[in-house]
Design a protein around this motif. Structure first.
Motif, short mmCIF file in Angstrom:
data_model
loop_
_atom_site.label_atom_id
_atom_site.label_comp_id
_atom_site.label_asym_id
_atom_site.label_seq_id
_atom_site.Cartn_x
_atom_site.Cartn_y
_atom_site.Cartn_z
N TRP A 1 0.82 -1.22 0.00
CA TRP A 1 0.00 0.00 0.00
C TRP A 1 0.85 1.26 0.00
O TRP A 1 0.47 2.28 -0.54
CB TRP A 1 -0.91 0.02 1.24
CG TRP A 1 -1.88 -1.10 1.29
CD1 TRP A 1 -2.44 -1.73 0.21
CD2 TRP A 1 -2.42 -1.73 2.45
NE1 TRP A 1 -3.29 -2.71 0.65
CE2 TRP A 1 -3.30 -2.73 2.01
CE3 TRP A 1 -2.25 -1.53 3.82
CZ2 TRP A 1 -4.00 -3.55 2.90
CZ3 TRP A 1 -2.95 -2.34 4.70
CH2 TRP A 1 -3.82 -3.34 4.24
N ASN A 2 1.96 1.22 0.73
CA ASN A 2 2.81 2.39 0.90
C ASN A 2 4.25 2.02 0.57
O ASN A 2 5.00 1.62 1.46
CB ASN A 2 2.68 2.90 2.35
CG ASN A 2 3.57 4.09 2.62
OD1 ASN A 2 4.21 4.62 1.71
ND2 ASN A 2 3.63 4.51 3.87
N ASP B 1 4.95 7.99 9.47
CA ASP B 1 4.05 7.33 8.52
C ASP B 1 4.74 6.36 7.57
O ASP B 1 4.08 5.49 6.99
CB ASP B 1 3.32 8.40 7.68
CG ASP B 1 2.38 9.24 8.54
OD1 ASP B 1 1.87 8.70 9.53
OD2 ASP B 1 2.16 10.41 8.20
N HIS C 1 0.43 -2.15 10.73
CA HIS C 1 -0.92 -2.48 11.21
C HIS C 1 -0.94 -3.77 12.04
O HIS C 1 -2.02 -4.30 12.33
CB HIS C 1 -1.87 -2.64 10.04
CG HIS C 1 -2.21 -1.36 9.35
ND1 HIS C 1 -2.92 -0.36 9.95
CD2 HIS C 1 -1.91 -0.90 8.11
CE1 HIS C 1 -3.06 0.66 9.11
NE2 HIS C 1 -2.46 0.35 7.98
N ARG D 1 -7.18 9.67 8.13
CA ARG D 1 -5.93 10.15 7.49
C ARG D 1 -5.09 8.97 7.02
O ARG D 1 -4.60 8.95 5.88
CB ARG D 1 -5.17 11.00 8.51
CG ARG D 1 -3.79 11.46 8.05
CD ARG D 1 -3.13 12.30 9.16
NE ARG D 1 -1.78 12.68 8.80
CZ ARG D 1 -0.71 11.94 9.05
NH1 ARG D 1 -0.83 10.79 9.67
NH2 ARG D 1 0.49 12.34 8.68
N THR D 2 -4.94 7.96 7.89
CA THR D 2 -4.14 6.79 7.52
C THR D 2 -4.76 6.05 6.34
O THR D 2 -4.05 5.66 5.40
CB THR D 2 -4.02 5.84 8.73
OG1 THR D 2 -3.46 6.58 9.83
CG2 THR D 2 -3.13 4.66 8.41
N ARG E 1 -4.28 7.98 3.14
CA ARG E 1 -2.87 7.94 2.70
C ARG E 1 -2.54 6.60 2.05
O ARG E 1 -1.79 6.55 1.07
CB ARG E 1 -1.93 8.18 3.89
CG ARG E 1 -1.87 9.61 4.36
CD ARG E 1 -0.95 9.74 5.55
NE ARG E 1 0.42 9.58 5.16
CZ ARG E 1 1.30 10.59 5.07
NH1 ARG E 1 0.93 11.81 5.36
NH2 ARG E 1 2.53 10.36 4.71
N GLU E 2 -3.06 5.54 2.62
CA GLU E 2 -2.72 4.21 2.09
C GLU E 2 -3.52 3.85 0.85
O GLU E 2 -3.02 3.15 -0.03
CB GLU E 2 -2.95 3.14 3.17
CG GLU E 2 -1.83 3.07 4.18
CD GLU E 2 -2.10 2.07 5.28
OE1 GLU E 2 -3.15 1.40 5.26
OE2 GLU E 2 -1.25 1.97 6.19
N MET E 3 -4.77 4.30 0.80
CA MET E 3 -5.67 3.77 -0.22
C MET E 3 -5.96 4.73 -1.38
O MET E 3 -6.59 4.32 -2.34
CB MET E 3 -7.01 3.37 0.42
CG MET E 3 -6.88 2.31 1.48
SD MET E 3 -6.31 0.77 0.77
CE MET E 3 -5.91 -0.17 2.23
#
Lengths: 241, 116
Positions: free
Chosen positions: A164-165, A199, A206, B74-75, B78-80
């Motif tokens: 995802w990141n 971040d 997670h 927010r998370t 940011r991820e999706m």
């Protein structure tokens, strides 16, 4: 010639990020590893197949691939354990660019270990005496629990947060940072905690625990990352971040 | 956003989650208890109107929601989504203000219902 009952149906990824699975018939053997299967394809069926291996005994960590959807060391994976129906689907590791076929570009993966300040920063020079660290001290135990990583990339390929990141440091780099956070001889923790916070660092985790589930060395990077979360929070609250 | 700010956001979300674990349990427990004899607006107002304890309780509830929800949003964004990080920060902050404002207004409205 072996009959079909003793043959494996092996699909192997061919190409780079764009490509397709190609099917190869491979004779089933006793005590056969997935790496044996890939080697058979390359030596007997198609010499242009690209893959990576070295030690063949689970020490080097270079033969990791995606076997029937799961990242594994192919040298330590017996065919009988993963191909109950005689089918194998072998793909390159996820989350890394494919160079060719089963070989991935791990440069980004290793660069993240450097970005997480994964290099030891000594506080003493060569003239100093040995550092005496009690084997049962809490920090030594925490470092011990995480130290056996050989950088194979299985956890990184198994981590959905990396997917995802792409900026996320990933389990291996953070696990390495945690061993150094617990190394009493190391003097780089201020910069290290700043590098692993936030971040793209430990706070993005997670706690899916795929890294722990898939680690061939049975390490627990999720626990290491949880340790980093605590350490960075403490640093942030005491003005050291 | 700095590593320190991101770390503190993470901490704020954990602490607000701990608060929510308690207040949501009390909130739902009260609902289950209160509907035993049938539920009416009159009964709800009768319970919370002018009651400083409930006002304080829902004040804390709203504060925890206003902190917890936007950080999680927010998370996720940011991820999706490909939305720029800066824009997401602004949107999350605006969402926090919206939750706090509407939530506190509702809590205070029930407390002072009927001009109490």
């Amino acid at each position: 010639m072996a009959d079909m009952a003793s043959m494996l149906d092996v699909s192997v990824w061919r190409g780079a990020d764009e490509g397709r699975f190609v099917s190869y018939p491979v004779p089933r053997r006793e005590n056969q590893t997935v790496l044996d299967v890939v080697t058979y394809v390359q030596r007997r069926l198609d010499a242009t197949l690209a893959y990576r291996f070295s030690c063949r005994v689970g020490m080097c960590g270079s033969c990791a691939m995606t076997v029937n959807g799961v990242a594994r060391w192919t040298c330590r994976t017996h065919v009988g354990r993963v191909a109950k129906d005689g089918r194998l689907r072998i793909a390159p590791l996820r989350n890394m660019p494919v160079i060719k076929d089963l070989s991935v570009d791990m440069a980004g993966f290793f660069a993240k270990a450097a970005r997480a300040k994964g290099a030891f920063r000594p506080t003493a020079d060569r003239t100093a005496d040995f550092a005496v660290i009690a084997p049962d001290s809490p920090r030594r135990r925490r470092a011990d629990a995480a130290i056996e990583c050989i950088g194979c990339g299985v956890c990184y390929a198994s981590c959905d947060v990396v997917t995802w990141n792409p900026d996320y440091l990933g389990p291996a780099a953070l696990n390495r940072a945690w061993t150094l956070v617990n190394d009493e001889r190391d003097g780089g923790n201020r910069e290290r905690l700043a590098a692993v916070a936030g971040d793209a660092g430990c706070h993005a985790c997670h706690s899916h625990q795929s890294c722990m589930e898939r680690c061939p060395k049975h390490l627990n990077p999720t626990e290491s990352i949880a340790g980093l979360k605590r350490a960075t929070v403490l640093a942030a609250l005491t003005g050291k971040l | 956003m700095s590593a320190r700010a991101e770390t503190l956001l993470w901490l704020a979300q954990r602490i607000s989650a701990m608060v929510l674990a308690v207040v949501v349990a009390v909130h739902i427990g009260t609902i289950i208890y209160a509907v035993q004899g049938g539920l009416s607006a009159q009964e709800i107002i009768g319970r919370v109107q002018g009651n400083t304890g409930w006002l304080a309780f829902y004040g804390v509830f709203v504060a925890a929601v206003a902190v917890h929800g936007p950080i999680g949003l927010r998370t996720i964004l940011r991820e999706m989504t490909p939305v720029p990080a800066r824009l997401i920060d602004v949107a999350a902050a605006a969402f926090a203000v919206l939750l706090a404002w509407t939530g506190w207004q509702a809590a205070y409205g029930l407390y002072g219902f009927g001009g109490a």
